[in-house]
Design a protein around this motif. Structure first.
Motif, PDB file in Angstrom:
ATOM      1  N   GLU A  34     -34.554  -9.592 -11.517  1.00  0.00           N
ATOM      2  CA  GLU A  34     -33.966 -10.334 -12.641  1.00  0.00           C
ATOM      3  C   GLU A  34     -32.480 -10.043 -12.807  1.00  0.00           C
ATOM      4  O   GLU A  34     -31.748 -10.841 -13.406  1.00  0.00           O
ATOM      5  CB  GLU A  34     -34.720 -10.018 -13.942  1.00  0.00           C
ATOM      6  CG  GLU A  34     -34.671  -8.561 -14.391  1.00  0.00           C
ATOM      7  CD  GLU A  34     -35.808  -7.733 -13.846  1.00  0.00           C
ATOM      8  OE1 GLU A  34     -36.070  -6.657 -14.405  1.00  0.00           O
ATOM      9  OE2 GLU A  34     -36.444  -8.166 -12.849  1.00  0.00           O
ATOM     10  N   TYR A  37     -30.846 -12.470 -10.612  1.00  0.00           N
ATOM     11  CA  TYR A  37     -31.020 -13.802 -11.197  1.00  0.00           C
ATOM     12  C   TYR A  37     -30.056 -14.028 -12.350  1.00  0.00           C
ATOM     13  O   TYR A  37     -29.539 -15.129 -12.536  1.00  0.00           O
ATOM     14  CB  TYR A  37     -32.462 -13.974 -11.676  1.00  0.00           C
ATOM     15  CG  TYR A  37     -32.729 -15.311 -12.319  1.00  0.00           C
ATOM     16  CD1 TYR A  37     -32.905 -16.454 -11.538  1.00  0.00           C
ATOM     17  CD2 TYR A  37     -32.776 -15.447 -13.712  1.00  0.00           C
ATOM     18  CE1 TYR A  37     -33.133 -17.689 -12.127  1.00  0.00           C
ATOM     19  CE2 TYR A  37     -33.007 -16.672 -14.306  1.00  0.00           C
ATOM     20  CZ  TYR A  37     -33.181 -17.793 -13.506  1.00  0.00           C
ATOM     21  OH  TYR A  37     -33.392 -19.019 -14.091  1.00  0.00           O
ATOM     22  N   SER A  40     -26.795 -15.538 -11.389  1.00  0.00           N
ATOM     23  CA  SER A  40     -26.850 -16.759 -10.591  1.00  0.00           C
ATOM     24  C   SER A  40     -25.992 -17.858 -11.219  1.00  0.00           C
ATOM     25  O   SER A  40     -25.858 -17.941 -12.449  1.00  0.00           O
ATOM     26  CB  SER A  40     -28.294 -17.252 -10.464  1.00  0.00           C
ATOM     27  OG  SER A  40     -29.083 -16.286  -9.803  1.00  0.00           O
TER      28      SER A  40
END
Length: 433
Positions: A34, A37, A40
């Motif tokens: 995570e 992520y 991102s």
């Protein structure tokens, strides 16, 4: 134990702890998916609304500035929302001539050159000149040799509008890792910094910004008074001052959107560049603006980050002291083993770096052979010596208050490797010129 052994053992324990912290930061974003992520970029883009002033400070950059101007202008973003300003000292005829050639070939009035003939001849002074002579909403900084992704403005426009971020720091990556013996280590420094460590800084809320591919709302720059023209790491300094304001700095990392650069062209150039960074961190440390950060965790991270040159200088000094202790002093085996703790930690860092080398080259479509790995192993410790020598030089220069700007030469070596990358820039439908 005599006093020398006590000193060496104490330093060894301190540097071992510091090395473990450094290793943790290298691997921070890999520990939990995570975390990667969270950095991102958006999967799709919003319509272009924000306007960007691109500042290109350049000093003796005639070898690269023409191509950089063209690539920034060819970005997939509406031209009426972009202005590009090349900032140079009035005596830099070569850079000015190449910039003028690019402007003539492109044929747009939204690209211009701003020169200055007074004040310091350095990057922060140039940035302040460019800031005063532009007007768009978002101020963007690229270096004279940068290769940007054509969708970088679309990505930042979307992040700022969708998330309300006033500052975005995107990734930067050195590419030509095979050109010099120190190249792979230099490239991996950037890889671990932007892919992992910066996300820890973002979580804590204390980020020393990178020197380029940073996007800041104009009003925020005005609030902190622009860039410190006496600071050799003006990017880190303004990042801390923006962090003091409580402004969230959104870090975006994705191999597609990184700005590509080259490694220094020689050992001497690397040491001069790294000396400037080391000394600049010490300037920011003693300037003390980080003490105004609201949370203790932020101040601790700032103190640790900015004092890092002292740790690297101690590392370098510890090498000969440790071997003197082993060869000339009769010490208990346990004491000798403990004195080598920083070297054990260094080995763990090499293992992480070796894995990182395979990940880095795979992400960017480059080849990394077994011979490259062997070379990396042989040169790992010498590279640490380069860092240590740079740190000692930075500490010495700061003690002597030698603040002249040591320029890094750019020849565009990273552009010679573009055809090997598997990452392809793609035009977003409807956003072409």
């Amino acid at each position: 134990m005599n006093w020398l052994s006590t000193v060496i053992l104490t330093l060894s324990l301190v540097l071992f702890a510091q090395s473990l912290v450094s290793l943790y930061l290298m691997l921070y974003s890999w520990e939990h998916p995570e975390r990667l992520y969270s950095s991102s970029p958006p999967a799709s883009f919003l319509s272009a609304r924000l306007s960007f002033s691109v500042l290109l400070p350049a000093r003796h950059e005639e070898a690269v500035i023409y191509e950089t101007i063209k690539r920034v202008w060819e970005a997939y973003y509406p031209s009426h929302l972009l202005e590009i300003v090349v900032i140079s000292h009035a005596d830099d005829a070569g850079t000015i001539a190449e910039a003028q050639r690019a402007i003539r070939d492109i044929g747009s009035r939204q690209i211009h050159i701003e020169t200055f003939s007074t004040g310091s001849i350095n990057k922060p002074h140039g940035l302040n000149v460019g800031f005063r002579r532009t007007s768009n909403q978002i101020v963007t900084i690229f270096d004279a040799e940068d290769d940007i992704d054509p969708n970088i403005f679309n990505m930042v426009n979307t992040v700022m509008l969708k998330e309300g971020a006033g500052i975005v720091q995107a990734g930067v990556q050195l590419m030509n890792f095979k050109d010099h013996w120190f190249g792979i280590h230099n490239c991996l420094e950037y890889f671990f910094w932007f892919k992992s460590r910066l996300h820890f800084h973002s979580k804590v809320g204390m980020i020393p910004l990178g020197g380029n591919t940073v996007f800041i709302r104009r009003d925020l720059i005005a609030r902190v008074g622009g860039w410190d023209e006496q600071c050799l790491t003006e990017d880190a300094d303004i990042g801390l001052r923006l962090s003091v304001l409580g402004e969230r700095i959104r870090v975006v990392y994705n191999a597609r959107y990184v700005t590509r650069e080259e490694t220094p062209d020689s050992v001497g150039s690397f040491i001069r560049q790294r000396t400037r960074w080391q000394q600049g961190f010490l300037q920011v440390l003693w300037k003390g603006s980080w003490l105004l950060l609201p949370r203790l965790s932020q101040r601790i991270l700032a103190a640790y980050t900015l004092s890092y040159p002292y740790f690297e200088a101690l590392y370098m000094l510890l090498w000969p002291l440790t071997f003197v202790e082993v060869l000339l002093l009769k010490e208990p085996v346990l004491v000798v083993m403990l004195s080598f703790l920083p070297l054990y930690a260094l080995f763990l860092q090499f293992v992480a770096a070796a894995v990182g080398a395979f990940v880095f080259t795979r992400e960017y479509g480059l080849t990394f052979s077994f011979l490259n790995l062997v070379s990396m192993f042989i040169t790992f410790v010498p590279f640490q010596w380069l860092l240590g020598l740079s740190a000692i030089r930075g500490v010495y220069r700061e003690l002597r208050k030698q603040n002249n700007w040591e320029k890094t030469t750019h020849i565009g070596a990273h552009r010679q490797h573009e055809t090997t990358s598997s990452i392809r820039w793609e035009r977003t439908p409807g956003l072409g010129r």
